[in-house]
Design a protein around this motif. Structure first.
Motif, mmCIF file in Angstrom:
data_model
loop_
_atom_site.group_PDB
_atom_site.id
_atom_site.type_symbol
_atom_site.label_atom_id
_atom_site.label_comp_id
_atom_site.label_asym_id
_atom_site.label_seq_id
_atom_site.Cartn_x
_atom_site.Cartn_y
_atom_site.Cartn_z
ATOM 1 N N LEU A 136 0.819 -1.217 0.000
ATOM 2 C CA LEU A 136 0.000 0.000 0.000
ATOM 3 C C LEU A 136 0.854 1.270 0.000
ATOM 4 O O LEU A 136 0.392 2.330 -0.442
ATOM 5 C CB LEU A 136 -0.944 -0.008 1.197
ATOM 6 C CG LEU A 136 -2.054 -1.067 1.162
ATOM 7 C CD1 LEU A 136 -2.781 -1.129 2.497
ATOM 8 C CD2 LEU A 136 -3.053 -0.774 0.048
ATOM 9 N N LEU A 137 2.081 1.166 0.485
ATOM 10 C CA LEU A 137 2.949 2.344 0.554
ATOM 11 C C LEU A 137 3.689 2.627 -0.757
ATOM 12 O O LEU A 137 4.281 3.690 -0.911
ATOM 13 C CB LEU A 137 3.970 2.173 1.682
ATOM 14 C CG LEU A 137 3.435 2.267 3.124
ATOM 15 C CD1 LEU A 137 4.494 1.827 4.121
ATOM 16 C CD2 LEU A 137 2.945 3.675 3.442
ATOM 17 N N GLN A 138 3.657 1.698 -1.696
ATOM 18 C CA GLN A 138 4.397 1.869 -2.942
ATOM 19 C C GLN A 138 4.103 3.194 -3.662
ATOM 20 O O GLN A 138 5.030 3.857 -4.147
ATOM 21 C CB GLN A 138 4.112 0.691 -3.886
ATOM 22 C CG GLN A 138 4.667 -0.645 -3.426
ATOM 23 C CD GLN A 138 6.179 -0.652 -3.306
ATOM 24 O OE1 GLN A 138 6.873 0.048 -4.045
ATOM 25 N NE2 GLN A 138 6.691 -1.423 -2.368
ATOM 26 N N LEU A 165 8.794 8.623 0.835
ATOM 27 C CA LEU A 165 9.212 7.796 1.962
ATOM 28 C C LEU A 165 10.092 6.651 1.486
ATOM 29 O O LEU A 165 10.127 6.313 0.303
ATOM 30 C CB LEU A 165 8.011 7.258 2.737
ATOM 31 C CG LEU A 165 6.986 6.394 1.989
ATOM 32 C CD1 LEU A 165 7.401 4.936 1.923
ATOM 33 C CD2 LEU A 165 5.622 6.529 2.654
ATOM 34 N N GLU A 166 10.812 6.075 2.431
ATOM 35 C CA GLU A 166 11.649 4.903 2.166
ATOM 36 C C GLU A 166 11.212 3.778 3.092
ATOM 37 O O GLU A 166 11.072 3.973 4.304
ATOM 38 C CB GLU A 166 13.118 5.234 2.405
ATOM 39 C CG GLU A 166 14.060 4.065 2.168
ATOM 40 C CD GLU A 166 15.509 4.403 2.460
ATOM 41 O OE1 GLU A 166 16.307 3.464 2.674
ATOM 42 O OE2 GLU A 166 15.836 5.613 2.503
ATOM 43 N N ARG A 217 -6.494 2.390 6.446
ATOM 44 C CA ARG A 217 -6.774 3.670 7.114
ATOM 45 C C ARG A 217 -5.486 4.404 7.451
ATOM 46 O O ARG A 217 -5.374 5.622 7.238
ATOM 47 C CB ARG A 217 -7.602 3.427 8.382
ATOM 48 C CG ARG A 217 -7.960 4.696 9.135
ATOM 49 C CD ARG A 217 -8.661 4.396 10.450
ATOM 50 N NE ARG A 217 -8.655 5.553 11.328
ATOM 51 C CZ ARG A 217 -8.867 5.503 12.637
ATOM 52 N NH1 ARG A 217 -9.114 4.343 13.234
ATOM 53 N NH2 ARG A 217 -8.835 6.611 13.359
ATOM 54 N N VAL A 218 -4.490 3.669 7.963
ATOM 55 C CA VAL A 218 -3.202 4.286 8.304
ATOM 56 C C VAL A 218 -2.556 4.886 7.063
ATOM 57 O O VAL A 218 -2.101 6.046 7.067
ATOM 58 C CB VAL A 218 -2.254 3.263 8.955
ATOM 59 C CG1 VAL A 218 -0.855 3.877 9.149
ATOM 60 C CG2 VAL A 218 -2.799 2.785 10.290
ATOM 61 N N VAL A 219 -2.518 4.115 5.978
ATOM 62 C CA VAL A 219 -1.822 4.574 4.771
ATOM 63 C C VAL A 219 -2.534 5.754 4.131
ATOM 64 O O VAL A 219 -1.889 6.706 3.665
ATOM 65 C CB VAL A 219 -1.666 3.408 3.779
ATOM 66 C CG1 VAL A 219 -1.081 3.906 2.449
ATOM 67 C CG2 VAL A 219 -0.770 2.320 4.369
ATOM 68 N N GLU A 220 -3.848 5.742 4.115
ATOM 69 C CA GLU A 220 -4.596 6.877 3.553
ATOM 70 C C GLU A 220 -4.370 8.134 4.381
ATOM 71 O O GLU A 220 -4.221 9.237 3.836
ATOM 72 C CB GLU A 220 -6.089 6.540 3.474
ATOM 73 C CG GLU A 220 -6.446 5.565 2.374
ATOM 74 C CD GLU A 220 -6.042 6.083 0.994
ATOM 75 O OE1 GLU A 220 -6.350 7.245 0.674
ATOM 76 O OE2 GLU A 220 -5.371 5.323 0.258
ATOM 77 N N THR A 221 -4.328 7.969 5.702
ATOM 78 C CA THR A 221 -4.069 9.120 6.572
ATOM 79 C C THR A 221 -2.650 9.628 6.373
ATOM 80 O O THR A 221 -2.407 10.845 6.347
ATOM 81 C CB THR A 221 -4.299 8.736 8.045
ATOM 82 O OG1 THR A 221 -5.616 8.185 8.197
ATOM 83 C CG2 THR A 221 -4.169 9.956 8.951
ATOM 84 N N LYS A 256 -0.899 9.381 3.624
ATOM 85 C CA LYS A 256 -0.882 10.059 2.323
ATOM 86 C C LYS A 256 -1.400 11.484 2.453
ATOM 87 O O LYS A 256 -0.789 12.437 1.946
ATOM 88 C CB LYS A 256 -1.726 9.276 1.324
ATOM 89 C CG LYS A 256 -1.821 9.911 -0.049
ATOM 90 C CD LYS A 256 -2.702 9.073 -0.974
ATOM 91 C CE LYS A 256 -2.845 9.738 -2.341
ATOM 92 N NZ LYS A 256 -3.715 8.943 -3.247
ATOM 93 N N ASP A 257 -2.522 11.648 3.143
ATOM 94 C CA ASP A 257 -3.099 12.988 3.330
ATOM 95 C C ASP A 257 -2.137 13.882 4.111
ATOM 96 O O ASP A 257 -1.974 15.073 3.789
ATOM 97 C CB ASP A 257 -4.432 12.891 4.081
ATOM 98 C CG ASP A 257 -5.522 12.230 3.254
ATOM 99 O OD1 ASP A 257 -5.367 12.141 2.021
ATOM 100 O OD2 ASP A 257 -6.531 11.792 3.855
#
Length: 379
Positions: free
Chosen positions: A270-272, A278-279, A367-371, A373-374
């Motif tokens: 999801l972080l790609q 980010l790394e 939810r974590v990744v979307e937050t 990203k925002d």
């Protein structure tokens, strides 16, 4: 929406029953449950001796003392860790000597260790950060060449393996944390493991006021015995209520670790799309990562601003860690300053730990990744 913490312990019915059994047994202090937990923990790691303590900090302190570390000595260690690692060296009267870390794992860089060795160097205290094993072959080779002891801070790394071997089986002494956030928790607590009977015997004496034997050892013989204080020791024993939790936590450790691996894969996928910002710290191919903490490095935006926004939006985050050498005590006591360990300092400026525990759902990770990203786009 409910606030999502950085981590969350899991206590099941098995732990509850084991604790109740302990409470009803009449033996709450160090006793049969502690002894059983020590025995089973040693077996899990393939070690000969295990000693329960009240914290990993205490285990590190006892381990250093039992290895003969004291005033005037130097111990090489990493600046990328919790302060307790370096503090345990200072407690003995020795001096912590920091060396920089590898950029991809943030573990101590073996290539820098030899240059830091002096005639006062007695040991290397390494940290398997976040649960990724250090480069043990190189470190043990250096230790053998220079006649040094190796102490492993395995607070993050119970399940971790290096080339098929548990990292907690590789040092002369290895120490573990059972703090509430750890992969195996007893609320508070720790463990020292070793294969050296002399080290184990001395550490056992030091952990209980310098008395030999301890209260449980005297009690279980069924014979009247006087105690003797043979050394100036400490009060840092584990007690049976803690051990009761540990016994059941150990039984579910590997199953929960499989879940940690699955959640780490969700995060990585999801972080790609955020790679420009980010790394991801990926494990090397020949290690088993215990994934105690899931940390990323934020790039190009203000990490603290990102963290602030995420907390405001109900997502708990952390920073693991601020470089120890830049903490006020170490700057004032040993004269450390910015720029000494650039890899650690650069990484620390962007590190952000994301919520991570085995009971998280895929929806939680989304939810974590979307937050995140925002927060990155708003920073």
């Amino acid at each position: 929406m409910e606030f999502m913490p950085l981590t969350r312990p899991f206590i099941g019915e098995e732990e509850e029953r084991e604790v109740i059994d302990t409470l009803r047994s009449g033996w709450l202090a160090t006793g049969p449950k502690t002894e059983r937990f020590e025995r089973e923990f040693a077996a899990y790691l393939g070690r000969k001796h295990a000693l329960g303590t009240n914290s990993c900090t205490a285990a590190l302190h006892l381990g250093l003392l039992a290895l003969g570390i004291g005033a005037g000595d130097e111990v090489i260690t990493t600046p990328m860790t919790f302060v307790a690692t370096a503090n345990s060296i200072v407690y003995t009267g020795a001096r912590p000597v920091f060396v920089d870390v590898e950029p991809d794992t943030l573990n101590i860089d073996p290539r820098r260790i030899a240059d830091a060795i002096t005639e006062r160097t007695k040991a290397i205290l390494l940290v398997h950060l976040y649960g990724h094993p250090c480069e043990m072959d190189e470190i043990m080779d250096i230790a053998t060449r220079f006649g040094l002891k190796v102490i492993g801070d395995c607070a993050h790394a119970i399940e971790a393996e290096y080339k098929g071997r548990k990292v907690g089986s590789l040092g002369h002494v290895d120490c573990f944390s059972f703090y509430t956030s750890k992969n195996l928790t007893t609320g508070n607590g720790g463990m020292l493991v070793t294969d050296d009977i002399e080290v184990a015997t001395l550490a056992q004496c030091l952990r209980d006021h310098g008395m030999s034997p301890g209260a449980w050892a005297r009690y279980r013989t069924g014979e009247f015995r006087h105690y003797e204080m043979t050394r100036l020791g400490f009060k840092c024993i584990m007690w049976d209520v803690q051990a009761a939790l540990g016994l059941q936590q150990l039984r579910r450790l590997e199953k929960r670790h499989h879940r940690r691996l699955e959640i780490a894969r969700w995060y990585e996928a999801l972080l790609q799309p955020l790679n420009a910002h980010l790394e991801i710290l990926r494990p090397r191919s020949y290690v088993k990562h215990s994934y105690h903490i899931y940390a990323i490095k934020i790039k190009g935006v203000d990490r603290d601003r990102v963290a602030h926004i995420m907390e405001e939006k109900g997502i708990g985050v952390g920073v693991h860690y601020r470089p120890v050498h830049l903490e006020p005590f170490y700057r004032q006591t040993y004269g450390h300053c910015h720029g000494e360990f650039p890899v650690a300092e650069d990484a620390a400026a962007g590190l952000l730990s994301l919520p991570f525990w085995p009971e998280m759902t895929e929806e939680d990770v989304h939810r974590v990744v979307e937050t995140l990203k925002d927060a990155v786009l708003a920073s």
